[in-house]
Design an enzyme around this catalytic site. Structure first.
Site, mmCIF file in Angstrom:
data_model
loop_
_atom_site.group_PDB
_atom_site.id
_atom_site.type_symbol
_atom_site.label_atom_id
_atom_site.label_comp_id
_atom_site.label_asym_id
_atom_site.label_seq_id
_atom_site.Cartn_x
_atom_site.Cartn_y
_atom_site.Cartn_z
ATOM 1 N N HIS A 194 -1.030 0.876 9.376
ATOM 2 C CA HIS A 194 0.294 1.369 8.994
ATOM 3 C C HIS A 194 0.190 2.598 8.105
ATOM 4 O O HIS A 194 0.842 3.620 8.371
ATOM 5 C CB HIS A 194 1.057 0.255 8.267
ATOM 6 C CG HIS A 194 2.430 0.647 7.817
ATOM 7 N ND1 HIS A 194 3.554 0.412 8.566
ATOM 8 C CD2 HIS A 194 2.860 1.281 6.692
ATOM 9 C CE1 HIS A 194 4.620 0.880 7.925
ATOM 10 N NE2 HIS A 194 4.220 1.404 6.780
ATOM 11 N N GLU A 195 -0.624 2.514 7.063
ATOM 12 C CA GLU A 195 -0.710 3.642 6.133
ATOM 13 C C GLU A 195 -1.378 4.847 6.790
ATOM 14 O O GLU A 195 -1.000 5.995 6.517
ATOM 15 C CB GLU A 195 -1.449 3.230 4.859
ATOM 16 C CG GLU A 195 -0.867 2.025 4.142
ATOM 17 C CD GLU A 195 0.620 2.118 3.867
ATOM 18 O OE1 GLU A 195 1.153 3.242 3.725
ATOM 19 O OE2 GLU A 195 1.271 1.060 3.808
ATOM 20 N N ALA B 105 0.860 -1.184 0.000
ATOM 21 C CA ALA B 105 0.000 0.000 0.000
ATOM 22 C C ALA B 105 0.893 1.230 0.000
ATOM 23 O O ALA B 105 2.103 1.136 0.185
ATOM 24 C CB ALA B 105 -0.913 0.007 1.231
ATOM 25 N N MET B 106 0.269 2.406 -0.210
ATOM 26 C CA MET B 106 1.014 3.652 -0.275
ATOM 27 C C MET B 106 0.264 4.740 0.461
ATOM 28 O O MET B 106 -0.942 4.918 0.256
ATOM 29 C CB MET B 106 1.254 4.049 -1.740
ATOM 30 C CG MET B 106 2.043 5.331 -1.913
ATOM 31 S SD MET B 106 3.677 5.231 -1.142
ATOM 32 C CE MET B 106 3.920 6.939 -0.698
ATOM 33 N N ASN C 111 0.003 7.974 0.391
ATOM 34 C CA ASN C 111 -0.226 9.310 -0.178
ATOM 35 C C ASN C 111 -1.189 10.132 0.689
ATOM 36 O O ASN C 111 -2.228 9.639 1.098
ATOM 37 C CB ASN C 111 -0.842 9.188 -1.576
ATOM 38 C CG ASN C 111 -0.221 8.087 -2.389
ATOM 39 O OD1 ASN C 111 0.945 8.130 -2.728
ATOM 40 N ND2 ASN C 111 -1.017 7.065 -2.690
ATOM 41 N N GLU D 32 9.614 4.628 7.871
ATOM 42 C CA GLU D 32 9.113 3.258 7.806
ATOM 43 C C GLU D 32 9.354 2.463 9.094
ATOM 44 O O GLU D 32 8.478 1.759 9.575
ATOM 45 C CB GLU D 32 9.720 2.522 6.613
ATOM 46 C CG GLU D 32 9.303 3.088 5.260
ATOM 47 C CD GLU D 32 7.806 3.054 5.014
ATOM 48 O OE1 GLU D 32 7.070 2.403 5.778
ATOM 49 O OE2 GLU D 32 7.359 3.710 4.051
ATOM 50 N N HIS E 179 1.104 6.706 8.968
ATOM 51 C CA HIS E 179 2.037 7.503 8.173
ATOM 52 C C HIS E 179 1.573 8.949 8.028
ATOM 53 O O HIS E 179 2.383 9.828 7.697
ATOM 54 C CB HIS E 179 2.180 6.914 6.766
ATOM 55 C CG HIS E 179 3.362 6.015 6.597
ATOM 56 N ND1 HIS E 179 4.629 6.349 7.021
ATOM 57 C CD2 HIS E 179 3.484 4.796 6.011
ATOM 58 C CE1 HIS E 179 5.469 5.381 6.706
ATOM 59 N NE2 HIS E 179 4.801 4.427 6.108
#
Length: 881
Positions: A305-306, A270-271, A273, A328, A309
């Site tokens: 987690h994402e 995943a990312m 953004n 990370e 962030h």
């Protein structure tokens, strides 16, 4: 692509870092979306970095696979001689100190097979810009220390009704020619790697979250229509993560909406953004009919987690890619905390250490070894590694242990306040922790710059007359590439001492006025240190490295009786499990060495009795009990040897399970009957997860020695199970044997679930992992299956990635398994370099194979070395050789 003996890519070094010559205030992007010819117009407000005042600086922009249509400064088009096109971007030699750059480019999303930048996935436009994908969208200083406000306009055909980007939706409407548009504005400065855009035919699951301050946040999960009933767990996980971050760290979400998009074609998990997370569908979709308990927990962890962030990675980002673990490692630690708080903390810790040992420890011992903060790289994509993520999380965990929970959380908050909206370094983070914890962490910083896994050895001495117990601990760290000698690390060692009844003794070190708790954290900072405990009434059993308080390897051989005692009595769940693992490793490796001369396989009475007592234990949490009963993995066993025969490792582990099953068959049936109940509805509660885990473990082991009765038991569970956890466990156990019903089962599973990509992935993967002589031939056949799509990373990983983990199938004595993987890697490298490089991981371990296989794997590496390779694969191959 490049032929590596002609054009070796340059190495990038941390010590060469220079701040950017120009910074960006704001960028406006306009996308005119078309499948093969998307037009991108950018208007970028540049200003000279104050650090460079008084100097004439050229403007250098990154760009790849772009067709430049126009470029202008402050409205004046540039002539051909006023800029220089290079293989890596666009240089403008003369620019003012403050100016607006306008660039128009054309890109081709439909043919972008790298899955970096803007590409099409199942007919939907999607972006992936970390680490360096934004340069495939437009010319820009594509580096994490250039932060700017983004305003994005997206225009597309009505066939793409959903138009998304970062931030808040400020305008949308219809245009002529069946087109429409949307404008998004992100109020927070961010680097280009956090840019995201999605345009497609998607459905949306909506909910809301009310923050602690009373703000209402709109939550949206976008998926293809066929997946709209599989998002509820992801939504609940997101809400739990938002609440947890507020309650534990005091961090509240900062935008009006939070969006998640799930796509099938994605190189990563995943990312993050800003405000628009793009996910591999594997980590969003979950339903009892199609997802296992492990899948559910994976979704929960990655969603968390994402989201985490948003602060540790987005609001404060990393100055350069050498600092990748700054975001990370810290965020992995936070998601581990989150999952531990929601589920079994003991099982979560064991799972995390298993991942560390299976992937990071071998990495630390191999040709790709690098520090948590690397000092150099050829291709940054190769440093999204277990060292940066998992060892990085352990480094954060050690800081939390040294500072204590309250001071650590206060330090994180101070770090976020001080560097909000900025790009920071690992040194910045440690400096804030020193300030918050009022401590000196200068020695501790060696964890960031030294690679390798430290080895810990201890000696003990008990004096019954003086009632003292002396513990002498020493550390060493093996040489790694570029680092032959290491300075001592600062290692927090959590220790306990058990009395004759298995109780924790109160601990008082020499010189202390009174005893403290039963667990003490010793700070090992020298090569050797000695600790003397007072008032110890009997010879204790040492419980060292409780909770796996540091990512180290223990080299002391502990007496089997003491290990068996710990397995029953240790109050620390991790060390109780660890004692059982050490007993098992000792037994299995003894058999590995003795089988070579032709001796019979045997397990010691101490180990057999310890395992049986654990199986009979009805007072222990079932999830944890399943962990206690599971033998160390084949790869972990192999990693304990300087040189190993893969098929012999496999044979020894299977022989051990069969011996345990043969001696405990009735008890396994009894425990299965207690835990199995196919009539129950699905619940994700820890008790239900534990019940399923133990039942499925027992069934799996019973089928190690198949009989008509046990096969029937497995078939009943497969056909009658009301959830995928139980169904898949029975399916796996059955197809791992050579029963008559095997082909029928495979056909039945495929027929039922062929419309579900993630279950087709499992169908491929389980066949590739099957410990059978015929698996290699099956993998070759499956490469030609209509559902095998080499353009889909999940599908490739499910078959080829799983195959490379199969000790029996991959390590063919004639090297044909290595040849198969090498051929496929070279084909993939032409289109998706990230995927090919990650599949090449098994080749980094060639030097530890037995001689015949070692030469066979080396031969395939040498063939790759002579081929045309991407930068990603070049670095793996070159360092491996």
């Amino acid at each position: 692509m490049m032929k590596i003996d002609e054009n070796s890519p340059a190495t990038i070094y941390l010590h060469d870092y220079r701040s950017p010559a120009f910074l960006v205030e704001k960028i406006e992007l306009d996308f005119d979306m078309h499948e093969s010819a998307t037009l991108v117009s950018s208007k970028i407000q540049f200003y000279l970095n104050p650090d460079r005042e008084g100097r004439l600086e050229p403007l250098s922009l990154h760009g790849e696979a772009l067709q430049l249509l126009a470029v202008a400064i402050d409205g004046e088009p540039l002539a051909a001689g006023e800029y220089v096109m290079t293989d890596e971007g666009l240089d403008i030699p003369v620019v003012p100190n403050r100016f607006v750059l306008e660039v128009k480019t054309q890109i081709d999303p439909v043919h972008n097979t790298s899955l970096e930048g803007l590409y099409l996935s199942n007919g939907n436009f999607c972006t992936q810009c970390e680490a360096q994908g934004f340069r495939k969208i437009t010319y820009y200083p594509d580096r994490p220390d250039v932060l700017a406000r983004f305003r994005v306009r997206v225009e597309a055909d009505q066939r793409y009704p959903v138009l998304l980007s970062n931030g808040n939706l400020v305008e949308q409407g219809k245009l002529g020619n069946e087109r429409h548009f949307a404008v998004w504005d992100d109020p927070f400065r961010k680097p280009s790697y956090l840019f995201a855009l999605v345009a497609g035919d998607l459905v949306c699951l909506e909910d809301h979250y009310q923050t602690g301050s009373g703000r209402d946040v709109l939550l949206q999960i976008y998926v293809e229509a066929r997946n709209q009933n599989y998002c509820e767990h992801a939504m609940r996980s997101l809400q739990q993560a938002m609440r947890w971050d507020e309650e534990v760290y005091g961090l509240e979400y900062d935008l009006n909406r939070y969006m998640i998009v799930a796509v099938d074609d994605f190189n990563m998990g995943a990312m993050e953004n800003k405000g628009l997370n793009v996910f591999n569908s594997k980590y969003v979709l979950a339903h009892p009919d199609t997802a296992t308990d492990s899948d559910y927990l994976g979704v929960e962890s990655v969603i968390g987690h994402e989201y985490f962030h948003n602060w540790t990675g987005n609001r404060v980002t990393c100055r350069d890619w050498f600092q990748l673990s700054l975001k990370e490692g810290l965020t992995v630690f936070r998601d581990q905390q989150f999952s531990a708080d929601l589920n079994s903390a003991a099982v979560k810790r064991i799972d995390d250490v298993r991942v560390l040992r299976q992937f990071q420890f071998p990495e630390d011992a191999g040709p790709m070894a690098h520090p948590v903060r690397p000092s150099s790289y050829v291709e940054i994509n190769n440093f999204y590694t277990a060292t940066v993520y998992n060892k990085g999380a352990e480094v954060i965990r050690m800081m939390a242990t040294l500072l204590g929970r309250e001071r650590f959380i206060a330090g994180v908050r101070l770090y976020l306040e001080r560097y909000d909206g900025q790009a920071a370094t690992c040194d910045d983070f440690v400096a804030v922790m020193e300030e918050a914890g009022k401590t000196d962490l200068s020695t501790f910083k060696r964890w960031y710059r030294q690679s390798g896994t430290p080895k810990i050895h201890f000696e003990q001495d008990y004096d019954p007359l003086a009632r003292t117990f002396r513990l002498r601990v020493s550390q060493s760290c093996p040489a790694t590439p570029g680092q032959p000698d290491k300075e001592p690390f600062l290692i927090p060692l959590a220790v306990g001492l058990l009395d004759e009844s298995g109780n924790d003794l109160p601990l008082r070190l020499e010189g202390e006025p009174a005893a403290g708790d039963g667990t003490r954290v010793l700070e090992l900072q020298e090569s050797t240190q000695e600790y003397c405990f007072q008032d110890i009434p009997c010879r204790p059993v040492v419980s060292l490295l409780r909770g796996f308080s540091a990512p180290v390897q223990m080299t002391t051989v502990v007496d089997a009786e003491d290990l068996a005692f710990q397995l029953v009595h240790d109050s620390d769940p991790f060390n109780r499990w660890e004692a059982g693992q050490k007993l098992a490793v000792s037994e299995l490796l003894r058999n590995y060495r003795e089988l070579a001369p032709g001796r019979d396989f045997s397990l010691s009475p101490v180990f057999m009795e310890a395992w049986r007592r654990a199986l009979a234990d009805r007072s222990t949490d079932r999830s944890f009990l399943t962990q206690l009963l599971t033998l160390p993995s084949e790869q972990y066993l192999a990693d304990q040897l300087d040189e190993f025969d893969p098929q012999q490792i496999h044979g020894v582990r299977m022989a051990a399970y069969r011996a345990l099953v043969g001696a405990n068959e009735d008890l396994l049936k009894e425990r299965y009957a207690e835990a199995a109940d196919p009539g129950r509805g699905y619940r994700l509660a820890p008790e239900s997860v534990g019940r399923r885990a133990l039942a499925n473990f027992c069934l799996t082991q019973l089928l190690q020695l198949p009989s008509p009765e046990k096969i029937a038991l497995g078939l009943v569970q497969y056909h009658e199970a009301r959830n995928m956890t139980d169904r898949l466990a029975a399916f796996t156990a059955l197809i791992n044997t050579d029963i008559d019903e095997r082909d029928e089962l495979l056909d039945d599973f495929y027929r039922q679930w062929q419309a579900h990509p993630l279950l087709v992935d499992k169908w491929f993967s389980l066949q590739a992992l099957a410990p059978r002589e015929q698996t290699f031939a099956e993998v070759k056949r499956l490469l030609g299956h209509p559902k095998f799509n080499p353009a889909n990373p999940n599908r490739v990983r499910s078959l080829l990635g799983a195959f490379a983990q199969n000790m029996l199938a991959f390590h063919q004595p004639d090297g044909s398994g290595y040849q198969l993987l090498r051929e496929r890697i070279l084909l993939l490298d032409q289109n998706n370099a990230q995927l090919s490089a990650r599949l090449a991981g098994p080749f980094t371990r060639w030097q530890r194979l037995e001689p015949i296989r070692r030469q066979a794997m080396k031969k395939e590496l040498e063939i790759m070395q002579k081929s045309r390779l991407s930068r990603d694969l070049y670095e793996i191959v070159n360092k491996s050789l």
